[in-house]
Design a protein around this motif. Structure first.
Motif, PDB file in Angstrom:
ATOM      1  N   LEU A  17       6.528   2.579  11.748  1.00  0.00           N
ATOM      2  CA  LEU A  17       6.561   2.411  10.458  1.00  0.00           C
ATOM      3  C   LEU A  17       5.801   1.512   9.717  1.00  0.00           C
ATOM      4  N   LEU A  18       6.002   0.172  10.366  1.00  0.00           N
ATOM      5  CA  LEU A  18       5.194  -0.855   9.969  1.00  0.00           C
ATOM      6  C   LEU A  18       3.840  -0.657  10.183  1.00  0.00           C
ATOM      7  N   LEU A  19       3.300  -0.129  11.327  1.00  0.00           N
ATOM      8  CA  LEU A  19       1.974  -0.128  11.621  1.00  0.00           C
ATOM      9  C   LEU A  19       1.264   0.868  10.517  1.00  0.00           C
ATOM     10  N   THR A  20       1.949   1.892  10.081  1.00  0.00           N
ATOM     11  CA  THR A  20       1.495   2.588   9.317  1.00  0.00           C
ATOM     12  C   THR A  20       1.334   2.170   7.764  1.00  0.00           C
ATOM     13  N   ALA A  21       2.391   1.439   7.578  1.00  0.00           N
ATOM     14  CA  ALA A  21       2.368   0.748   6.105  1.00  0.00           C
ATOM     15  C   ALA A  21       1.410  -0.198   6.204  1.00  0.00           C
ATOM     16  N   THR A  22       1.118  -1.123   7.119  1.00  0.00           N
ATOM     17  CA  THR A  22       0.043  -2.139   7.210  1.00  0.00           C
ATOM     18  C   THR A  22      -1.115  -1.443   7.133  1.00  0.00           C
TER      19      THR A  22
ATOM     20  N   PHE B 224      -1.769  -0.186   3.522  1.00  0.00           N
ATOM     21  CA  PHE B 224      -2.084  -1.511   2.805  1.00  0.00           C
ATOM     22  C   PHE B 224      -3.487  -1.961   2.834  1.00  0.00           C
ATOM     23  N   ALA B 225      -3.860  -2.199   4.125  1.00  0.00           N
ATOM     24  CA  ALA B 225      -5.016  -2.730   4.342  1.00  0.00           C
ATOM     25  C   ALA B 225      -6.609  -1.922   4.013  1.00  0.00           C
ATOM     26  N   PHE B 226      -6.157  -0.481   4.133  1.00  0.00           N
ATOM     27  CA  PHE B 226      -7.082   0.124   3.617  1.00  0.00           C
ATOM     28  C   PHE B 226      -7.034   0.777   2.023  1.00  0.00           C
ATOM     29  N   ALA B 227      -6.108   0.139   1.435  1.00  0.00           N
ATOM     30  CA  ALA B 227      -5.782   0.740   0.055  1.00  0.00           C
ATOM     31  C   ALA B 227      -7.180   0.543  -0.993  1.00  0.00           C
ATOM     32  N   PRO B 228      -7.708  -0.592  -0.962  1.00  0.00           N
ATOM     33  CA  PRO B 228      -9.018  -0.498  -1.951  1.00  0.00           C
ATOM     34  C   PRO B 228      -9.896   0.513  -1.711  1.00  0.00           C
ATOM     35  N   ARG B 229     -10.367   0.885  -0.484  1.00  0.00           N
ATOM     36  CA  ARG B 229     -11.202   2.068  -0.189  1.00  0.00           C
ATOM     37  C   ARG B 229     -10.588   3.355  -0.449  1.00  0.00           C
TER      38      ARG B 229
ATOM     39  N   GLY C 145      -4.552 -10.372   1.934  1.00  0.00           N
ATOM     40  CA  GLY C 145      -4.928 -10.744   3.446  1.00  0.00           C
ATOM     41  C   GLY C 145      -3.788 -11.462   3.882  1.00  0.00           C
ATOM     42  N   VAL C 146      -2.958 -12.219   3.335  1.00  0.00           N
ATOM     43  CA  VAL C 146      -1.797 -12.621   3.830  1.00  0.00           C
ATOM     44  C   VAL C 146      -0.663 -11.681   4.053  1.00  0.00           C
ATOM     45  N   ILE C 147      -0.457 -10.679   3.196  1.00  0.00           N
ATOM     46  CA  ILE C 147       0.249  -9.567   3.276  1.00  0.00           C
ATOM     47  C   ILE C 147       0.041  -8.712   4.531  1.00  0.00           C
ATOM     48  N   ILE C 148      -1.340  -8.497   4.619  1.00  0.00           N
ATOM     49  CA  ILE C 148      -1.753  -7.687   5.755  1.00  0.00           C
ATOM     50  C   ILE C 148      -1.515  -8.421   7.210  1.00  0.00           C
ATOM     51  N   ALA C 149      -1.824  -9.588   6.949  1.00  0.00           N
ATOM     52  CA  ALA C 149      -1.440 -10.453   8.174  1.00  0.00           C
ATOM     53  C   ALA C 149       0.045 -10.605   8.554  1.00  0.00           C
TER      54      ALA C 149
END
Length: 249
Positions: A106-111, A114-119, A233-237
């Motif tokens: 679940l954490l991996l999916t959410a991350t 989140f990381a690809f949200a702008p795209r 970037g901090v949130i993704i990290a």
């Protein structure tokens, strides 16, 4: 005392992150599990403490909230209410061991979301992949809010993507509506969790109070911001580190 300080700090940071872009669960869920709360109870508690922060953010965005897409505001709110209850019931019937096994995924999916949200947001600006009907839009929102009632992690960015697919473009209005729907579905989830006695109130209350402060203060500031790339970037990290930790553990 150390645990209380960590709980309060995590609550404030959660409110701040959720007010801006989401990702607060990346902080609170690991902290609650770290202090010894069982995984399912920790997840229910993380949802509980997030509710006041969502409400505080809604108040800050109250002048921006309006329906832009195919669905009326009343229909959107109804989907959030149903999804919150469905997701909470699903969590209640999930065994602690099964949920703990799901947490890293679940954490991996959410991350990743989140990381690809702008795209994803840029893709949804192409009208050719928008939601073509109100029925499909309602089903999509129901699925997103059910996920939110079950886990809540990464809910903000998933909901922003769902709103973008419906034609929403005003980012402040989207953030306000996102927080409104999150507050509704989370409140009903909490009521459902209370019936099953799944909330660790000794951690939820101080974390919730700190969450209110973090959410309201940050919501007032973020409406003046135009660039939040560093914070993203901090949130993704944080999400990536927590994902690796839970896979290892």
């Amino acid at each position: 005392m150390v645990e209380l300080v960590v709980i309060v700090a995590a609550g404030f940071l959660c409110g701040a992150l959720n007010a801006i872009a989401g990702g607060g669960t990346f902080v609170t869920l690991p902290v609650l599990i770290w202090i010894g709360i069982p995984p399912v109870v920790a997840n229910a508690t993380a949802t509980t403490m997030a509710v006041p922060g969502y409400i505080a953010s809604v108040w800050a965005y109250r002048r921006d909230i309006r329906a832009e897409g195919a669905l009326r505001l009343g229909t959107i709110i109804m989907m959030a209410a149903l999804g919150g209850v469905f997701g909470a019931v699903l969590l209640i019937v999930t065994s602690p061991d099964a949920f703990l096994a799901l947490v890293p995924w679940l954490l991996l999916t959410a991350t990743l979301l989140f990381a690809f949200a702008p795209r994803l947001q840029r893709l949804t600006e192409d009208a050719s992949i928008g939601i073509p009907s109100t029925g499909m839009a309602a089903i999509l929102l129901l699925l997103v809010t059910t996920y939110g009632g079950y886990f809540n992690g990464g809910l903000g960015i998933i909901m922003l993507a769902a709103l973008a697919l419906q034609g929403y473009r005003n980012i402040h209005g989207m953030n306000g509506l996102k927080n409104l729907l999150a507050s509704i579905l989370s409140t009903l989830s909490v009521v459902t969790f209370m019936t099953a006695d799944l909330i660790a109130w000794e951690a939820a209350i101080p974390m919730a109070l700190a969450n209110i402060c973090g959410a309201y203060v940050t919501s007032r500031l973020v409406r003046r911001m135009t660039r939040i790339n560093i914070l993203r970037g901090v949130i993704i990290a944080i999400g990536a580190v927590m994902t690796v930790v839970f896979f290892i553990v």
